[in-house]
Write a protein that holds these residues in place. Structure first.
Motif, mmCIF file in Angstrom:
data_model
loop_
_atom_site.group_PDB
_atom_site.id
_atom_site.type_symbol
_atom_site.label_atom_id
_atom_site.label_comp_id
_atom_site.label_asym_id
_atom_site.label_seq_id
_atom_site.Cartn_x
_atom_site.Cartn_y
_atom_site.Cartn_z
ATOM 1 N N MET A 1 0.831 -1.198 0.000
ATOM 2 C CA MET A 1 0.000 0.000 0.000
ATOM 3 C C MET A 1 0.871 1.255 0.000
ATOM 4 S SD MET A 1 -3.181 -0.887 -0.028
ATOM 5 C CE MET A 1 -4.022 0.578 0.556
ATOM 6 N N PRO A 2 0.458 2.302 -0.751
ATOM 7 C CA PRO A 2 1.227 3.552 -0.758
ATOM 8 C C PRO A 2 1.251 4.171 0.630
ATOM 9 C CG PRO A 2 -0.381 3.476 -2.551
ATOM 10 C CD PRO A 2 -0.701 2.334 -1.641
ATOM 11 N N PRO A 3 2.313 4.927 0.966
ATOM 12 C CA PRO A 3 2.386 5.554 2.282
ATOM 13 C C PRO A 3 1.387 6.691 2.402
ATOM 14 C CG PRO A 3 4.145 6.361 0.873
ATOM 15 C CD PRO A 3 3.464 5.270 0.112
ATOM 16 N N PRO B 1 -4.024 13.310 -4.831
ATOM 17 C CA PRO B 1 -3.961 12.066 -5.598
ATOM 18 C C PRO B 1 -3.344 12.289 -6.976
ATOM 19 C CG PRO B 1 -6.213 12.878 -5.457
ATOM 20 C CD PRO B 1 -5.402 13.693 -4.492
ATOM 21 N N PHE B 2 -2.646 11.279 -7.452
ATOM 22 C CA PHE B 2 -1.978 11.384 -8.747
ATOM 23 C C PHE B 2 -2.974 11.689 -9.855
ATOM 24 C CE2 PHE B 2 -0.123 9.558 -12.633
ATOM 25 C CZ PHE B 2 1.104 10.191 -12.636
ATOM 26 N N SER B 3 -4.197 11.219 -9.684
ATOM 27 C CA SER B 3 -5.228 11.434 -10.710
ATOM 28 C C SER B 3 -5.605 12.900 -10.875
ATOM 29 C CB SER B 3 -6.482 10.617 -10.363
ATOM 30 O OG SER B 3 -6.982 10.994 -9.087
ATOM 31 N N THR C 1 8.217 2.594 2.177
ATOM 32 C CA THR C 1 8.539 3.996 1.928
ATOM 33 C C THR C 1 7.624 4.894 2.739
ATOM 34 O OG1 THR C 1 7.034 4.190 0.023
ATOM 35 C CG2 THR C 1 9.309 3.486 -0.410
ATOM 36 N N ARG C 2 8.104 6.115 2.965
ATOM 37 C CA ARG C 2 7.285 7.108 3.639
ATOM 38 C C ARG C 2 7.575 8.470 3.022
ATOM 39 N NH1 ARG C 2 10.846 5.756 8.652
ATOM 40 N NH2 ARG C 2 12.522 7.303 8.532
ATOM 41 N N GLU C 3 6.647 9.381 3.187
ATOM 42 C CA GLU C 3 6.799 10.705 2.603
ATOM 43 C C GLU C 3 8.065 11.376 3.127
ATOM 44 O OE1 GLU C 3 3.458 13.605 1.445
ATOM 45 O OE2 GLU C 3 4.085 14.249 3.438
ATOM 46 N N GLY C 4 8.859 11.913 2.192
ATOM 47 C CA GLY C 4 10.108 12.559 2.566
ATOM 48 C C GLY C 4 11.328 11.723 2.248
ATOM 49 N N ASP C 5 11.143 10.472 1.827
ATOM 50 C CA ASP C 5 12.269 9.621 1.449
ATOM 51 C C ASP C 5 12.886 10.091 0.132
ATOM 52 O OD1 ASP C 5 11.982 7.956 3.620
ATOM 53 O OD2 ASP C 5 10.976 6.348 2.522
ATOM 54 N N MET C 6 14.147 9.709 -0.078
ATOM 55 C CA MET C 6 14.818 9.910 -1.361
ATOM 56 C C MET C 6 15.107 8.542 -1.963
ATOM 57 S SD MET C 6 18.321 12.013 -2.314
ATOM 58 C CE MET C 6 19.374 11.125 -1.176
ATOM 59 N N LEU C 7 14.957 8.424 -3.267
ATOM 60 C CA LEU C 7 15.232 7.172 -3.959
ATOM 61 C C LEU C 7 16.646 7.181 -4.522
ATOM 62 C CD1 LEU C 7 14.454 4.465 -5.293
ATOM 63 C CD2 LEU C 7 13.537 5.791 -7.214
ATOM 64 N N ILE D 1 6.461 6.760 -8.195
ATOM 65 C CA ILE D 1 7.353 7.693 -7.494
ATOM 66 C C ILE D 1 6.532 8.684 -6.660
ATOM 67 C CG2 ILE D 1 8.995 9.589 -7.820
ATOM 68 C CD1 ILE D 1 10.109 8.066 -10.209
ATOM 69 N N TRP D 2 5.467 9.200 -7.256
ATOM 70 C CA TRP D 2 4.609 10.159 -6.571
ATOM 71 C C TRP D 2 3.968 9.538 -5.330
ATOM 72 C CZ3 TRP D 2 3.450 15.280 -7.005
ATOM 73 C CH2 TRP D 2 2.270 15.742 -6.425
ATOM 74 N N GLU D 3 3.400 8.367 -5.493
ATOM 75 C CA GLU D 3 2.679 7.736 -4.401
ATOM 76 C C GLU D 3 3.604 7.130 -3.340
ATOM 77 O OE1 GLU D 3 0.069 4.994 -6.363
ATOM 78 O OE2 GLU D 3 -1.393 6.564 -6.860
ATOM 79 N N SER D 4 4.882 6.914 -3.687
ATOM 80 C CA SER D 4 5.844 6.392 -2.719
ATOM 81 C C SER D 4 6.328 7.471 -1.770
ATOM 82 C CB SER D 4 7.041 5.768 -3.444
ATOM 83 O OG SER D 4 6.647 4.635 -4.195
ATOM 84 N N GLY D 5 6.068 8.733 -2.104
ATOM 85 C CA GLY D 5 6.451 9.835 -1.217
ATOM 86 C C GLY D 5 7.850 10.372 -1.426
ATOM 87 N N PHE D 6 8.528 9.946 -2.500
ATOM 88 C CA PHE D 6 9.908 10.387 -2.732
ATOM 89 C C PHE D 6 9.972 11.889 -3.024
ATOM 90 C CE2 PHE D 6 10.323 5.854 -4.269
ATOM 91 C CZ PHE D 6 11.041 5.422 -3.162
ATOM 92 N N VAL D 7 10.975 12.556 -2.424
ATOM 93 C CA VAL D 7 11.181 13.982 -2.674
ATOM 94 C C VAL D 7 12.277 14.228 -3.699
ATOM 95 C CG1 VAL D 7 10.394 14.635 -0.370
ATOM 96 C CG2 VAL D 7 12.834 14.247 -0.776
#
Length: 263
Positions: A1-3, A9-11, A189-195, A237-243
């Motif tokens: 599930m996305p964080p 929403p991406f939509s 993953t959580r919001e604020g992570d970097m990939l 990428i958007w839903e994973s919370g990556f900055v």
């Protein structure tokens, strides 16, 4: 599930209908210069620091003089040592094209080609006459300090018993594979992570001879292994919370060495 995320929403994208597909221009205000780095709050940074276990340091910097011949025939690295005799003092002079070595691909570098605009709808004229959306804004905001999630594509293939990959070829990594790589790490993953994505680019480039490197730099199109330029990847990428994304990756059919999310 996305964080859980504060992003819409991406939509709902694009937010700015005059901007590029999938953009989130205006999400952080009409004059924003930080993009997704707005998410790096003190709470996010503190939470990232709590992940430290070994205290080991690993440099992600590449050599300043690599690639030997930067893509699109850009000038290569030059260095000169200047001795200030009779004193025992040396000065160093360097000339470097910023599209080589390790670098952050900032908001000023590559714009939305159709409308000739940069992040937030800025024009070329605005870029040239001011310091708007420069990477100095990131420094003033405290820099980029957060938790990084590492996906190692060559090692993933090896673990799966699949054919090894050569990074200096135009192949892509799909959203499905990225998701499976993430699943293999066991990290949520959580919001604020970097990939951080390893493709093996530096490994394969450093194995080239001088003539091969020269030919690589002279190619009219620089195509390398990277993430698939698709809506599915962008949504993941958007839903994973990556900055931010670091690695040799591809968005909108062009290579980026390092990049902060600007949608």
């Amino acid at each position: 599930m996305p964080p859980t995320t504060t992003r819409p929403p991406f939509s709902s994208l694009p937010l700015d209908k005059n901007g590029p597909p999938g953009n989130a221009w205006g999400l952080y205000g009409p004059n924003d210069e930080l993009g997704a780095l707005n998410l790096l709050t003190p709470a996010i940074v503190k939470q990232a620091a709590q992940e430290i276990q070994l205290g080991e340091r690993v440099s992600l910097d590449w050599y300043l003089n690599l690639p030997t011949y930067p893509s699109f025939n850009r000038p290569g690295f030059k260095w000169r040592l200047h001795n200030k005799a009779p004193r025992t003092v040396n000065d160093d002079f360097i000339d470097i094209n910023t599209q080589s070595s390790s670098q952050w691909d900032g908001f000023r570098h590559y714009g939305y080609q159709k409308a000739k605009q940069f992040y937030g709808g800025r024009s070329q004229a605005e870029i040239e006459k001011s310091e708007v959306i420069g990477i100095d804004r990131w420094v003033q905001a405290g820099g980029i300090t957060t938790r990084a999630v590492i996906l190692d594509y060559p090692r993933y293939l090896e673990k799966k018993g699949k054919e090894s990959v050569y990074a200096l070829q135009p192949k892509s990594i799909s959203a499905a594979v990225l998701k499976d790589m993430l699943k293999e790490t066991g990290v949520e993953t959580r919001e604020g992570d970097m990939l951080l994505l390893r493709t093996g680019f530096t490994r394969d480039y450093e194995a080239l001879g001088d003539e091969e490197r020269k030919a690589q730099g002279a190619k009219p199109i620089a195509e390398f292994l990277g993430v698939e330029s698709s809506r599915d990847v962008l949504q993941w990428i958007w839903e994973s919370g990556f900055v931010a994304v670091a690695g040799y990756v591809t968005f909108t059919n062009r290579p980026l060495l390092l990049g902060v999310m600007d949608w």
